[in-house]
Design an enzyme around this catalytic site. Structure first.
Site, PDB file in Angstrom:
ATOM      1  N   TRP A 182       0.868  -1.181   0.000  1.00 33.00           N
ATOM      2  CA  TRP A 182       0.000   0.000   0.000  1.00 33.00           C
ATOM      3  C   TRP A 182       0.906   1.233   0.000  1.00 33.00           C
ATOM      4  CZ3 TRP A 182      -0.341   3.960   3.755  1.00 33.00           C
ATOM      5  CH2 TRP A 182      -1.232   4.986   3.379  1.00 33.00           C
ATOM      6  N   GLU A 223      -3.002  -2.809  -2.608  1.00 31.48           N
ATOM      7  CA  GLU A 223      -4.150  -2.249  -1.876  1.00 31.48           C
ATOM      8  C   GLU A 223      -4.494  -0.857  -2.397  1.00 31.48           C
ATOM      9  OE1 GLU A 223      -3.417  -1.818   2.330  1.00 31.48           O
ATOM     10  OE2 GLU A 223      -5.453  -1.118   2.748  1.00 31.48           O
ATOM     11  N   LYS A 225      -7.023   2.678  -2.760  1.00 26.12           N
ATOM     12  CA  LYS A 225      -7.635   3.602  -1.811  1.00 26.12           C
ATOM     13  C   LYS A 225      -8.301   4.727  -2.580  1.00 26.12           C
ATOM     14  CE  LYS A 225      -6.429   5.981   2.460  1.00 26.12           C
ATOM     15  NZ  LYS A 225      -5.499   5.985   3.590  1.00 26.12           N
ATOM     16  N   ASP A 256      -9.639  -2.986   1.119  1.00 28.54           N
ATOM     17  CA  ASP A 256      -9.801  -2.478   2.493  1.00 28.54           C
ATOM     18  C   ASP A 256     -11.164  -1.799   2.510  1.00 28.54           C
ATOM     19  OD1 ASP A 256      -9.829  -0.495   4.627  1.00 28.54           O
ATOM     20  OD2 ASP A 256      -7.675  -0.794   4.856  1.00 28.54           O
ATOM     21  N   HIS A 259     -11.637   1.909   2.224  1.00 28.54           N
ATOM     22  CA  HIS A 259     -11.001   2.604   1.102  1.00 28.54           C
ATOM     23  C   HIS A 259     -11.899   2.871  -0.089  1.00 28.54           C
ATOM     24  CE1 HIS A 259      -6.602   1.660   2.392  1.00 28.54           C
ATOM     25  NE2 HIS A 259      -7.320   2.246   3.326  1.00 28.54           N
ATOM     26  N   HIS A 283      -8.555  -6.118   3.967  1.00 25.68           N
ATOM     27  CA  HIS A 283      -8.288  -5.425   5.224  1.00 25.68           C
ATOM     28  C   HIS A 283      -9.662  -5.085   5.770  1.00 25.68           C
ATOM     29  CE1 HIS A 283      -3.909  -3.777   4.987  1.00 25.68           C
ATOM     30  NE2 HIS A 283      -3.974  -5.072   5.193  1.00 25.68           N
ATOM     31  N   ASP A 291     -12.451   6.899   6.302  1.00 24.32           N
ATOM     32  CA  ASP A 291     -11.569   5.762   6.570  1.00 24.32           C
ATOM     33  C   ASP A 291     -10.980   5.903   7.972  1.00 24.32           C
ATOM     34  OD1 ASP A 291      -9.922   3.540   6.174  1.00 24.32           O
ATOM     35  OD2 ASP A 291      -8.342   4.727   5.227  1.00 24.32           O
ATOM     36  N   ASP A 293     -10.793   3.879  10.533  1.00 28.94           N
ATOM     37  CA  ASP A 293     -10.134   2.739  11.164  1.00 28.94           C
ATOM     38  C   ASP A 293     -10.532   2.518  12.611  1.00 28.94           C
ATOM     39  OD1 ASP A 293      -8.434   1.376   9.134  1.00 28.94           O
ATOM     40  OD2 ASP A 293      -7.660   3.399   8.866  1.00 28.94           O
ATOM     41  N   ASP A 322      -7.435  -4.360   9.854  1.00 32.18           N
ATOM     42  CA  ASP A 322      -6.648  -3.136   9.737  1.00 32.18           C
ATOM     43  C   ASP A 322      -7.402  -1.977  10.380  1.00 32.18           C
ATOM     44  OD1 ASP A 322      -4.940  -1.095   9.104  1.00 32.18           O
ATOM     45  OD2 ASP A 322      -5.468  -1.016   6.977  1.00 32.18           O
TER      46      ASP A 322
HETATM   47  C1  RNT Z   1      -3.928   2.820   4.806  1.00 35.02           C
HETATM   48  C2  RNT Z   1      -4.049   1.381   4.507  1.00 35.02           C
HETATM   49  C3  RNT Z   1      -2.926   0.523   5.018  1.00 35.02           C
HETATM   50  C4  RNT Z   1      -2.514   0.863   6.420  1.00 35.02           C
HETATM   51  C5  RNT Z   1      -1.621  -0.156   7.074  1.00 35.02           C
HETATM   52  C6  RNT Z   1      -0.972   0.388   8.301  1.00 35.02           C
HETATM   53  O1  RNT Z   1      -5.048   3.541   4.479  1.00 35.02           O
HETATM   54  O2  RNT Z   1      -5.266   0.877   4.967  1.00 35.02           O
HETATM   55  O3  RNT Z   1      -3.266  -0.797   4.890  1.00 35.02           O
HETATM   56  O4  RNT Z   1      -3.627   1.029   7.242  1.00 35.02           O
HETATM   57  O5  RNT Z   1      -0.732  -0.627   6.170  1.00 35.02           O
HETATM   58 ZN    ZN Z   2      -5.545  -1.229   4.829  1.00 31.79          ZN
END
Ligand code: RNT
Ligand code: ZN
Length: 415
Positions: A182, A223, A225, A256, A259, A283, A291, A293, A322
Site C-alpha cells: 500500500w 491495496e 484507496k 480495504d 477505502h 483489510h 476511513d 479505522d 486493519d
Molecule cells: C492505509 C491502509 C494501510 C494501512 C496499514 C498500516 O489507508 O489501509 O493498509 O492502514 O498498512
Molecule cells: Zn488497509
C-alpha cells in the site's frame, strides 16, 4: 450447561438444514491475520517519528507498547483470549534492529528472525507489508510514483527487500506469507497530470514483482484507496489502477473496506473479484464517516462481508484486520475486533444459504427476506460460547476481566 445449550441450538439449526458441528469445524479452519500495528498506533521500532501518509490514529489511551518485548507480550495476551489459530500481520517498521537502525531498503530476513521464532513457538503464520510512510523520503506524500528517480529507487528496493523477507518467512513457517503493498501517494490539489504518476507506479511495481518466488511461500497483493488525509484530490493507487494491474500480472487485489466511497460495499465486490481471480485479500476495518479505522464491530457491514467469504469458500479470501484505535485499551481492541470477525463468520456459517438462494432463484423474495430475518435471532450465542469453551478462551465478556487485570498489572506500569 454450555454443552447442553449447544446441543439444543444444534437441534434448532438442524430444522433449517444447518449442521452446527460442520459450521464450527469450518470456523476453526479460518485464520485471521491480526495486525501488529494496533498495539502501538502504527509506531514501529524504527523511531520513525510521526505517523504520516494520510492515515491517523486518534486518542492517547495509556499503556501503549514501547518496544518489541512489550508488543509481543500484548499480542500474547490478546491471542490467549481469541479462539483458534491465527496469523500475525507485520509492517516493515517492526523489524528487529538490534541497536543499529537499518534503512528500509537494506532490511534483510535476519531482521525478522525474532518474529519467526515468536510465530513458530505459537503456531502462527506471518504476513508482511512494506512501510511506505512515516519516513523522510515519503515526507511529500510520494513514494513509488515519485518523479525523483532516486526516491523511487529507495522505495522500489524497500519493496523488493520485503518480498525477499516474506518469502523467507513463508518458507520458515511453512505457510504462505502475504506481502501487501500500500502506498500513500496522491495530491491535495487537482493534479495537472493524472497519468504520469500512475505510469511510474506501474513501472515500479513491474520491477518489484519481477523477482520470482515460489507461490507456496509468497503471494503479493496491492491495496487501493479512494483518498487520504491531505491527498484528497487524487490517489495514484486507485481501485481501477490496481484491479487492472492485478488482473494482468497475476497478483492479488487487497480490498480495504475503509477505502471506498462510504456507500460502496466491499461485500458486493468479493464475489465479482472471485469470478476473475483465485483469491482476494481483505483489510477489514470500520470506517465511521470516512476511513477512520475504528475497531471492527459486529454490524451489518461486517456480516455481509463474512457472508460473501463463506459463500465463496473461506480459503479463497485472505482475511486481515486493519484498524488503529488509540482511544481505548489496545489489547481489548484486538480481542474484540478479532472475535467480532469470527462471530460474523459464524453467523454466515449458520445462515441457511441454500434455502435463501433457492427462494431468490424462484423469485420468492418474500421468503428470502423472511427466512434471512428470522435466522438472525437463532441461538448463535450458544454455538459461539461452545466454540470459545472448546478452545479454552473466556466466554462472552469474561475475556475483558483478563484484559482489565493485564491493564492494571502491566499496562499501567508503562509510563
Ligand atoms: C492505509 C491502509 C494501510 C494501512 C496499514 C498500516 O489507508 O489501509 O493498509 O492502514 O498498512
Ligand atoms: Zn488497509
Amino acid at each position: 450447561m454450555i454443552q447442553e445449550r449447544y446441543l439444543q441450538a444444534k437441534e434448532i439449526y438442524k430444522n433449517i438444514g444447518i449442521d452446527t458441528d460442520a459450521a464450527l469445524k469450518t470456523l476453526d479452519g479460518i485464520s485471521i491475520s491480526m495486525h501488529c500495528w494496533q498495539g502501538d498506533d502504527v509506531g514501529g521500532f524504527e523511531n520513525a517519528g510521526a505517523l504520516t501518509g494520510g492515515i491517523q490514529t486518534t486518542g492517547n489511551y495509556p499503556g501503549k507498547a514501547r518496544n518489541p518485548e512489550e508488543l509481543m507480550a500484548d499480542i500474547d495476551r490478546a491471542l490467549s483470549l481469541i479462539p483458534g489459530k491465527h496469523r500475525l500481520n507485520l509492517h516493515a517498521i517492526y523489524a528487529f534492529y538490534d541497536g543499529e537502525i537499518v534503512e528500509r531498503d537494506r532490511l534483510e530476513p535476519k531482521h525478522f528472525d525474532k518474529w519467526i521464532e515468536f510465530a513458530k513457538t505459537r503456531g502462527l503464520g506471518i504476513d508482511v507489508n512494506p512501510t511506505l510512510f512515516s519516513h523522510p523520503l515519503a515526507a511529500d506524500g510520494l513514494t513509488l510514483s515519485h518523479p525523483d528517480e532516486k526516491i523511487r529507487r529507495f522505495w522500489i528496493d524497500h519493496c523488493k527487500a520485503m518480498r525477499k523477507i516474506g518469502a523467507y518467512i513463508g518458507e520458515q513457517l511453512g505457510t504462505t506469507c502475504l506481502n501487501n503493498i500500500w502506498i500513500p501517494d496522491g495530491y491535495k490539489e487537482t493534479p495537472a497530470d493524472r497519468s504520469g504518476p500512475r505510469a511510474r507506479l506501474k513501472d515500479a511495481l513491474d520491477e518489484i514483482l519481477s523477482v520470482p518466488y515460489e507461490k507456496k511461500y509468497l503471494v503479493d497483493s496491492v491495496e487501493s484507496k479512494v483518498f487520504g488525509i491531505g491527498v484528497e484530490s487524487y490517489t495514484v493507487g486507485s481501485h481501477e489502477f490496481y484491479m487492472n494491474y492485478a488482473a494482468k500480472n497475476n497478483v492479488l487485489c487487497l480490498l480495504d473496506n475503509g477505502h471506498f466511497h462510504p456507500t460502496e460495499n466491499v461485500a458486493d465486490k468479493i464475489p465479482s473479484m472471485l469470478l476473475f481471480a483465485d483469491k482476494v485479500a481483505l483489510h477489514v476495518t470500520r470506517g465511521v464517516r470516512w476511513d477512520s479505522d475504528h475497531v471492527t464491530s459486529y454490524n451489518d457491514e461486517l456480516r455481509e462481508i463474512a457472508k460473501e467469504i463463506v459463500l465463496a469458500d473461506p480459503s479463497r479470501v485472505l482475511i486481515g484486520l486493519d484498524y488503529f484505535d488509540a482511544s481505548i485499551n489496545r489489547v481489548a481492541a484486538w480481542v474484540q475486533g478479532m472475535r467480532n470477525m469470527q462471530k460474523a463468520l459464524l453467523a454466515a456459517l449458520l445462515t441457511p444459504h441454500d434455502q435463501l438462494k433457492a427462494a431468490q432463484d424462484a423469485g420468492d423474495f418474500t421468503a428470502m427476506f423472511v427466512r434471512a430475518e428470522e435466522a438472525k435471532t437463532y441461538p448463535m450465542g450458544d454455538v459461539w460460547d461452545y466454540f470459545c469453551e472448546t478452545h479454552n478462551v473466556p466466554l462472552r465478556e469474561a475475556w475483558f476481566d483478563e484484559v482489565r487485570a493485564y491493564e492494571k498489572d502491566v499496562l499501567a506500569e508503562r509510563k
